[in-house]
Design a protein around this motif. Sequence first.
Motif, PDB file in Angstrom:
ATOM      1  N   SER A 131       0.833  -1.204   0.000  1.00 19.76           N
ATOM      2  CA  SER A 131       0.000   0.000   0.000  1.00 19.76           C
ATOM      3  C   SER A 131       0.866   1.252   0.000  1.00 19.76           C
ATOM      4  O   SER A 131       1.904   1.321   0.668  1.00 19.76           O
ATOM      5  CB  SER A 131      -0.913   0.011   1.226  1.00 19.76           C
ATOM      6  OG  SER A 131      -1.599   1.251   1.315  1.00 19.76           O
ATOM      7  N   LEU A 132       0.433   2.265  -0.760  1.00 16.44           N
ATOM      8  CA  LEU A 132       1.126   3.544  -0.809  1.00 16.44           C
ATOM      9  C   LEU A 132       0.344   4.651  -0.110  1.00 16.44           C
ATOM     10  O   LEU A 132       0.816   5.786  -0.033  1.00 16.44           O
ATOM     11  CB  LEU A 132       1.365   3.956  -2.273  1.00 16.44           C
ATOM     12  CG  LEU A 132       2.223   3.025  -3.132  1.00 16.44           C
ATOM     13  CD1 LEU A 132       2.216   3.499  -4.584  1.00 16.44           C
ATOM     14  CD2 LEU A 132       3.645   2.949  -2.603  1.00 16.44           C
ATOM     15  N   ALA A 145      -1.307   1.542  -4.581  1.00 13.78           N
ATOM     16  CA  ALA A 145      -0.449   0.449  -4.129  1.00 13.78           C
ATOM     17  C   ALA A 145       0.617   0.193  -5.174  1.00 13.78           C
ATOM     18  O   ALA A 145       0.459   0.548  -6.350  1.00 13.78           O
ATOM     19  CB  ALA A 145      -1.271  -0.809  -3.875  1.00 13.78           C
ATOM     20  N   ASN A 146       1.687  -0.411  -4.736  1.00 14.12           N
ATOM     21  CA  ASN A 146       2.750  -0.806  -5.656  1.00 14.12           C
ATOM     22  C   ASN A 146       2.686  -2.316  -5.844  1.00 14.12           C
ATOM     23  O   ASN A 146       2.734  -3.071  -4.869  1.00 14.12           O
ATOM     24  CB  ASN A 146       4.117  -0.406  -5.097  1.00 14.12           C
ATOM     25  CG  ASN A 146       5.195  -0.404  -6.161  1.00 14.12           C
ATOM     26  OD1 ASN A 146       5.089   0.294  -7.166  1.00 14.12           O
ATOM     27  ND2 ASN A 146       6.234  -1.172  -5.950  1.00 14.12           N
ATOM     28  N   PHE A 147       2.551  -2.751  -7.098  1.00 17.43           N
ATOM     29  CA  PHE A 147       2.389  -4.172  -7.413  1.00 17.43           C
ATOM     30  C   PHE A 147       3.684  -4.717  -7.993  1.00 17.43           C
ATOM     31  O   PHE A 147       4.372  -4.039  -8.766  1.00 17.43           O
ATOM     32  CB  PHE A 147       1.238  -4.376  -8.399  1.00 17.43           C
ATOM     33  CG  PHE A 147      -0.099  -3.997  -7.838  1.00 17.43           C
ATOM     34  CD1 PHE A 147      -0.917  -4.935  -7.224  1.00 17.43           C
ATOM     35  CD2 PHE A 147      -0.553  -2.686  -7.922  1.00 17.43           C
ATOM     36  CE1 PHE A 147      -2.154  -4.583  -6.703  1.00 17.43           C
ATOM     37  CE2 PHE A 147      -1.781  -2.322  -7.399  1.00 17.43           C
ATOM     38  CZ  PHE A 147      -2.582  -3.274  -6.781  1.00 17.43           C
ATOM     39  N   HIS A 159      -8.374  -6.894  -2.686  1.00 22.63           N
ATOM     40  CA  HIS A 159      -6.909  -6.886  -2.634  1.00 22.63           C
ATOM     41  C   HIS A 159      -6.255  -7.069  -4.003  1.00 22.63           C
ATOM     42  O   HIS A 159      -5.025  -7.043  -4.103  1.00 22.63           O
ATOM     43  CB  HIS A 159      -6.366  -7.945  -1.659  1.00 22.63           C
ATOM     44  CG  HIS A 159      -6.743  -7.689  -0.236  1.00 22.63           C
ATOM     45  ND1 HIS A 159      -6.797  -8.694   0.722  1.00 22.63           N
ATOM     46  CD2 HIS A 159      -7.105  -6.539   0.401  1.00 22.63           C
ATOM     47  CE1 HIS A 159      -7.182  -8.177   1.876  1.00 22.63           C
ATOM     48  NE2 HIS A 159      -7.369  -6.876   1.711  1.00 22.63           N
ATOM     49  N   GLN A 160      -7.063  -7.256  -5.052  1.00 20.73           N
ATOM     50  CA  GLN A 160      -6.498  -7.368  -6.394  1.00 20.73           C
ATOM     51  C   GLN A 160      -6.397  -5.982  -7.029  1.00 20.73           C
ATOM     52  O   GLN A 160      -7.033  -5.028  -6.595  1.00 20.73           O
ATOM     53  CB  GLN A 160      -7.367  -8.279  -7.270  1.00 20.73           C
ATOM     54  CG  GLN A 160      -7.435  -9.713  -6.772  1.00 20.73           C
ATOM     55  CD  GLN A 160      -6.081 -10.389  -6.794  1.00 20.73           C
ATOM     56  OE1 GLN A 160      -5.472 -10.535  -7.847  1.00 20.73           O
ATOM     57  NE2 GLN A 160      -5.604 -10.799  -5.633  1.00 20.73           N
ATOM     58  N   GLY A 172       4.012  -2.431 -11.088  1.00 21.48           N
ATOM     59  CA  GLY A 172       4.413  -1.179 -10.463  1.00 21.48           C
ATOM     60  C   GLY A 172       3.207  -0.494  -9.833  1.00 21.48           C
ATOM     61  O   GLY A 172       2.282  -1.147  -9.366  1.00 21.48           O
ATOM     62  N   ARG A 173       3.204   0.822  -9.865  1.00 18.43           N
ATOM     63  CA  ARG A 173       2.153   1.583  -9.189  1.00 18.43           C
ATOM     64  C   ARG A 173       0.792   1.388  -9.847  1.00 18.43           C
ATOM     65  O   ARG A 173       0.672   1.363 -11.072  1.00 18.43           O
ATOM     66  CB  ARG A 173       2.534   3.067  -9.206  1.00 18.43           C
ATOM     67  CG  ARG A 173       1.705   3.938  -8.310  1.00 18.43           C
ATOM     68  CD  ARG A 173       2.278   5.336  -8.253  1.00 18.43           C
ATOM     69  NE  ARG A 173       2.262   5.997  -9.550  1.00 18.43           N
ATOM     70  CZ  ARG A 173       2.538   7.290  -9.720  1.00 18.43           C
ATOM     71  NH1 ARG A 173       2.889   8.025  -8.678  1.00 18.43           N
ATOM     72  NH2 ARG A 173       2.506   7.831 -10.920  1.00 18.43           N
ATOM     73  N   GLY A 174      -0.230   1.238  -9.034  1.00 16.62           N
ATOM     74  CA  GLY A 174      -1.587   1.066  -9.541  1.00 16.62           C
ATOM     75  C   GLY A 174      -2.594   1.288  -8.434  1.00 16.62           C
ATOM     76  O   GLY A 174      -2.267   1.860  -7.385  1.00 16.62           O
ATOM     77  N   LEU A 175      -3.835   0.847  -8.647  1.00 20.65           N
ATOM     78  CA  LEU A 175      -4.897   0.993  -7.655  1.00 20.65           C
ATOM     79  C   LEU A 175      -5.401  -0.383  -7.235  1.00 20.65           C
ATOM     80  O   LEU A 175      -5.720  -1.219  -8.088  1.00 20.65           O
ATOM     81  CB  LEU A 175      -6.046   1.841  -8.195  1.00 20.65           C
ATOM     82  CG  LEU A 175      -5.729   3.328  -8.411  1.00 20.65           C
ATOM     83  CD1 LEU A 175      -6.944   4.064  -8.969  1.00 20.65           C
ATOM     84  CD2 LEU A 175      -5.273   3.988  -7.111  1.00 20.65           C
TER      85      LEU A 175
END
Length: 453
Positions: free
Chosen positions: A27-28, A54-56, A265-266, A60-63
């Motif tokens: 989580s970011l 969040a960082n995946f 959480h996805q 990388g960065r996403g929601l």
Amino acid sequence: MRARGHRAGRAARKRRQKQEGVVQSVSLCHQPQYVKLMKFLHQRGFTSTPLQPANFIDTGRGLQALKTIKPGQLIISLPESCLLTTSTVLHSYLGPYIKSWKPRLSPLLALCVFLVCERHRGEASDWFPYIDVLPTSYTCPAYFTDGVMAVLPTGVQRRAAEQREAVRQIHSLNQNFFRSLQPILSQPVDEVLTYEALRWAWCSVNTRSVFMSHPSNDFLFGQNDYALAPFLDLLNHRPDVQVKASFNDATRCYEIRSVSGTLRHQQAFINYCCHDSQRLMQEYGFVAPNNPNSVVYVDTDLLCDVVRGDSSLHQKIKFLRENDFLHNLTLSSEGPGWRLMTAVRLLSLPQALYLQWKAVLLGQVVCDAREEWSVQTVKTLCQRLRQDTHTALDKISHLLRLCDLSVREQLHVVKSLRQEERCILGSCLEALEGTSRQPDELLSCQPDVDAVS
């Protein structure tokens, strides 16, 4: 009392998570810059959303979905006051300068200049919380070094060079307007509105804006359908995802509604449209894995080189060009595209059958012998392209050992594109193998060809 079970190690947990389809993320939302972004948006009327930054590990960065999102559920409703548009710019301190300038500026340039000026103002900018979370650089062609450009496919290389030159032209042709802005800048204009700064702004708008039509005005000229959408633009693209996205005139919000839903959480995704990977790389700076829309394009120069022994080749190419048949010539995992096969079938005809050329473009079949020649020719095209891809991947591997971080990121994007091409061409050749005869069987049915390489 139950016995304590054996504690699995990190490798075992990773294997289990991979088997269960769990996407690792961090989580970011507690990081200061994202706290400031959400506060900025809430002050402008943005309410809660079932998503968090969040960082995946894979994208990388996403929601990320905080809870399961049901099909048809509204996931983002961003008020108009949160959108950065040309209306925002015209109502800002830049407005008087833009409104009085002749000739009129493009909406794209107005947005770019605003972004550069706001970044220059730093924390004094009203839009600083948004600008602070924008990428500091991009991996689309405008940023590519000459070395990276050299390992692109031929057609992509040409379009990439055009993009890079277009940004340079925008910067060089608007120097007088930039100088007119000196009164609102705290540093010399040449140090603020640099080529690098404009390139950053151009890529920010080009890669992150959503479509939103605006009423015409007397101050700007050209396509005016850009809107930068803070938070919403953190959504990443996935080819198989469906969403409904548009500006709602009733609520005055830009809304994203999920079609298929997202599990808790996805990562939640959006679909930028049915683009192939070349288009995604050029416009957005990434390559989507498992993209069903991806193809490999056959350049006209390569097509001519493969059938260069045909004495009537020039006339045939001219005929194909006049009939708009020299673009979108593609190879896919299933085999050659219809347009490519049709063009090659026409190339299989001798000049003596000129009266049949048009009929072939309209779908008339050719004889079995000419069809076999066409298949062999496409197979040669495929092999040539695959060899070019292998060569490029070898060069990329060499460059990755020598380059710095920024160039490495660019090369990894191009590497993904080339690896995808290698897979497509390999599958295409397999599809062609089942339909081709030995070349010796075709000698008597070739067109006016002395040699086919």
